[in-house]
Structures are given as C-alpha cells and as structure tokens.
Design a protein around this motif. Structure first.
Motif, PDB file in Angstrom:
ATOM      1  N   THR A 168      57.607  43.711  40.387  1.00  0.00           N
ATOM      2  CA  THR A 168      56.570  43.470  39.384  1.00  0.00           C
ATOM      3  C   THR A 168      56.674  42.071  38.787  1.00  0.00           C
ATOM      4  O   THR A 168      55.676  41.361  38.671  1.00  0.00           O
ATOM      5  CB  THR A 168      56.656  44.526  38.264  1.00  0.00           C
ATOM      6  N   VAL A 169      57.873  41.677  38.430  1.00  0.00           N
ATOM      7  CA  VAL A 169      58.050  40.350  37.827  1.00  0.00           C
ATOM      8  C   VAL A 169      57.753  39.253  38.850  1.00  0.00           C
ATOM      9  O   VAL A 169      57.104  38.256  38.527  1.00  0.00           O
ATOM     10  CB  VAL A 169      59.470  40.206  37.235  1.00  0.00           C
ATOM     11  N   SER A 170      58.187  39.423  40.088  1.00  0.00           N
ATOM     12  CA  SER A 170      57.915  38.416  41.116  1.00  0.00           C
ATOM     13  C   SER A 170      56.420  38.308  41.407  1.00  0.00           C
ATOM     14  O   SER A 170      55.900  37.205  41.602  1.00  0.00           O
ATOM     15  CB  SER A 170      58.672  38.752  42.397  1.00  0.00           C
ATOM     16  N   THR A 171      55.738  39.434  41.417  1.00  0.00           N
ATOM     17  CA  THR A 171      54.292  39.411  41.619  1.00  0.00           C
ATOM     18  C   THR A 171      53.598  38.735  40.439  1.00  0.00           C
ATOM     19  O   THR A 171      52.666  37.944  40.626  1.00  0.00           O
ATOM     20  CB  THR A 171      53.757  40.842  41.809  1.00  0.00           C
ATOM     21  N   ALA A 172      54.060  39.026  39.239  1.00  0.00           N
ATOM     22  CA  ALA A 172      53.492  38.381  38.056  1.00  0.00           C
ATOM     23  C   ALA A 172      53.722  36.874  38.083  1.00  0.00           C
ATOM     24  O   ALA A 172      52.840  36.099  37.687  1.00  0.00           O
ATOM     25  CB  ALA A 172      54.080  38.991  36.796  1.00  0.00           C
ATOM     26  N   VAL A 173      54.886  36.447  38.559  1.00  0.00           N
ATOM     27  CA  VAL A 173      55.157  35.010  38.678  1.00  0.00           C
ATOM     28  C   VAL A 173      54.151  34.359  39.613  1.00  0.00           C
ATOM     29  O   VAL A 173      53.607  33.290  39.320  1.00  0.00           O
ATOM     30  CB  VAL A 173      56.613  34.767  39.166  1.00  0.00           C
ATOM     31  N   PHE A 174      53.875  35.010  40.735  1.00  0.00           N
ATOM     32  CA  PHE A 174      52.896  34.468  41.681  1.00  0.00           C
ATOM     33  C   PHE A 174      51.529  34.330  41.019  1.00  0.00           C
ATOM     34  O   PHE A 174      50.891  33.279  41.115  1.00  0.00           O
ATOM     35  CB  PHE A 174      52.807  35.362  42.919  1.00  0.00           C
ATOM     36  N   PHE A 175      51.069  35.369  40.331  1.00  0.00           N
ATOM     37  CA  PHE A 175      49.749  35.318  39.699  1.00  0.00           C
ATOM     38  C   PHE A 175      49.692  34.293  38.578  1.00  0.00           C
ATOM     39  O   PHE A 175      48.705  33.560  38.446  1.00  0.00           O
ATOM     40  CB  PHE A 175      49.348  36.697  39.173  1.00  0.00           C
ATOM     41  N   VAL A 176      50.730  34.212  37.775  1.00  0.00           N
ATOM     42  CA  VAL A 176      50.750  33.255  36.669  1.00  0.00           C
ATOM     43  C   VAL A 176      50.765  31.824  37.199  1.00  0.00           C
ATOM     44  O   VAL A 176      50.054  30.949  36.688  1.00  0.00           O
ATOM     45  CB  VAL A 176      51.948  33.527  35.730  1.00  0.00           C
ATOM     46  N   GLU A 177      51.545  31.571  38.243  1.00  0.00           N
ATOM     47  CA  GLU A 177      51.593  30.212  38.782  1.00  0.00           C
ATOM     48  C   GLU A 177      50.277  29.816  39.445  1.00  0.00           C
ATOM     49  O   GLU A 177      49.850  28.674  39.357  1.00  0.00           O
ATOM     50  CB  GLU A 177      52.774  30.068  39.727  1.00  0.00           C
ATOM     51  N   ARG A 178      49.633  30.743  40.111  1.00  0.00           N
ATOM     52  CA  ARG A 178      48.312  30.460  40.682  1.00  0.00           C
ATOM     53  C   ARG A 178      47.307  30.174  39.563  1.00  0.00           C
ATOM     54  O   ARG A 178      46.479  29.278  39.675  1.00  0.00           O
ATOM     55  CB  ARG A 178      47.824  31.628  41.534  1.00  0.00           C
ATOM     56  N   ALA A 179      47.383  30.951  38.479  1.00  0.00           N
ATOM     57  CA  ALA A 179      46.475  30.742  37.352  1.00  0.00           C
ATOM     58  C   ALA A 179      46.737  29.395  36.679  1.00  0.00           C
ATOM     59  O   ALA A 179      45.789  28.688  36.309  1.00  0.00           O
ATOM     60  CB  ALA A 179      46.624  31.873  36.344  1.00  0.00           C
ATOM     61  N   LEU A 180      48.012  29.036  36.535  1.00  0.00           N
ATOM     62  CA  LEU A 180      48.334  27.733  35.945  1.00  0.00           C
ATOM     63  C   LEU A 180      47.808  26.590  36.804  1.00  0.00           C
ATOM     64  O   LEU A 180      47.285  25.602  36.275  1.00  0.00           O
ATOM     65  CB  LEU A 180      49.852  27.598  35.768  1.00  0.00           C
ATOM     66  N   LEU A 181      47.949  26.711  38.108  1.00  0.00           N
ATOM     67  CA  LEU A 181      47.450  25.656  38.987  1.00  0.00           C
ATOM     68  C   LEU A 181      45.933  25.532  38.875  1.00  0.00           C
ATOM     69  O   LEU A 181      45.407  24.422  38.787  1.00  0.00           O
ATOM     70  CB  LEU A 181      47.856  25.937  40.430  1.00  0.00           C
ATOM     71  N   ARG A 182      45.227  26.644  38.845  1.00  0.00           N
ATOM     72  CA  ARG A 182      43.770  26.581  38.693  1.00  0.00           C
ATOM     73  C   ARG A 182      43.377  26.021  37.333  1.00  0.00           C
ATOM     74  O   ARG A 182      42.414  25.263  37.223  1.00  0.00           O
ATOM     75  CB  ARG A 182      43.163  27.958  38.891  1.00  0.00           C
TER      76      ARG A 182
END
Length: 189
Positions: A168-182
């Motif tokens: 869950t935390v690793s998946t959240a990291v992926f989504f948060v980093e993608r959101a930050l990049l956008r």
C-alpha cells in the motif's frame, strides 16, 4: 558506508536476498548493523534523485521534483518502518522502532527506489512500478521469514499485515510521485 559497500549491499539484497537476510540477522554480514536508515537508505534515495536530473532536463524543475520525491520516499520509509515495528512485537517496549523493523523497511524498499527514474516513462511506468513493488514484497517477506526463525514467532496476520502495509505504501509513493511530477510540469517554473 563507502560506495563499494553500498553497491555490494544493493547487489546482495537484489540478487540473493535470502542469503543477505540470513547473514544480516546473524550479524556476520559486511553491511553495518548500525543505523540502516543513515548508512544505506538515505544514500540510495539521494542517488536515485540525482539520476532523475538528466531525465527531467529543466534544472529548476528537476531540483524541485528531486527534493519533493526525496521527502516522499523518506516519509514512506519511516511509515513502513513504524508499521513493521508494530508487527514485530517481541515483548520489548521501546519508543523507537526496533532495528529489525528499520532494516526490513530500509532494505526491502530498494527495488522501489531503484525503479523510480522509470516512473517518468509514460505508458510503461505502471509496469515498472508493479514489478518493483512485487519484488520489494518478496524481499520483505523473505526477511520476515528469516527473522521469524531467529527471534520471534509472527502469526499469519503479522505477515499479511506487513505485506499489505508495504504494498500500500509503495503504491501510494508511485501515485504521489506521479502527481507531483504532473503538478510541477504544469507550473511555470
């Protein structure tokens, strides 16, 4: 930890993680048994942030993205270490997570950190994220099994909960980093 030991620890955790955990928990490895977060995790996270600079291209944007994702990675590391310490309860009352939990979190998240630069590849980033999260799960599971044979007897629920937390935390990291990049790509920086 010097660079040679850092890269040898990364290779050991990625290519022979069962043997790595057995040596680490038996105190016979080359990896220092001290502060895993300071000696291993933070240098690996920082190194991956530097790899992102040429991929992003714009210096100011690359710096902002690197700082933001560094903070996200460190927060995720502490979240996983704190959660694992709750699951690795072997009768000790401490205010800090046990060293085993921080070692499990610090070494298990290595594949997620190493694959982070590939999160910028549109279309394939989901595949890279899924593979790295699955591999991090295997590394953590192996570490928990080795640790269970040495010092504790975790129940089935502890294994399940730790796996769920890590994924869950690793998946959240992926989504948060993608959101930050956008978000940062949309700003006039």
């Amino acid at each position: 930890m010097d660079l040679k030991k850092l890269f040898s620890a990364m290779a050991a955790i990625l290519f022979s993680f069962r043997q790595f955990w057995e040596e680490f928990f038996s105190q016979s490895s080359d990896v220092p048994q001290g502060n895993v977060l300071k000696d291993y995790s933070v240098p690996v996270i920082a190194m991956m942030q530097l790899v992102k600079f040429p991929l992003i291209g714009v210096p100011r944007l690359a710096m902002i993205v690197a700082i933001a994702t560094f903070l996200v990675d460190v927060a995720a590391l502490y979240l996983v270490a704190g959660g694992l310490s709750g699951f690795i309860d072997n009768g000790r009352n401490r205010s800090q997570p046990p060293e085993e939990a921080t070692a499990l979190a610090g070494f298990s998240l290595t594949p997620v950190w190493l694959v982070e630069p590939f999160f910028f590849i549109e279309g394939w980033n989901w595949l890279f994220a899924a593979l790295s999260i699955c591999y991090a799960f295997l590394i953590c599971r192996s570490g928990l099994v080795v640790l269970a044979g040495r010092t504790m007897r975790p129940g089935r629920s502890a294994m399940r909960n730790s796996a769920l937390l890590l994924v869950t935390v690793s998946t959240a990291v992926f989504f948060v980093e993608r959101a930050l990049l956008r978000l940062f790509n949309g700003l006039p920086i």
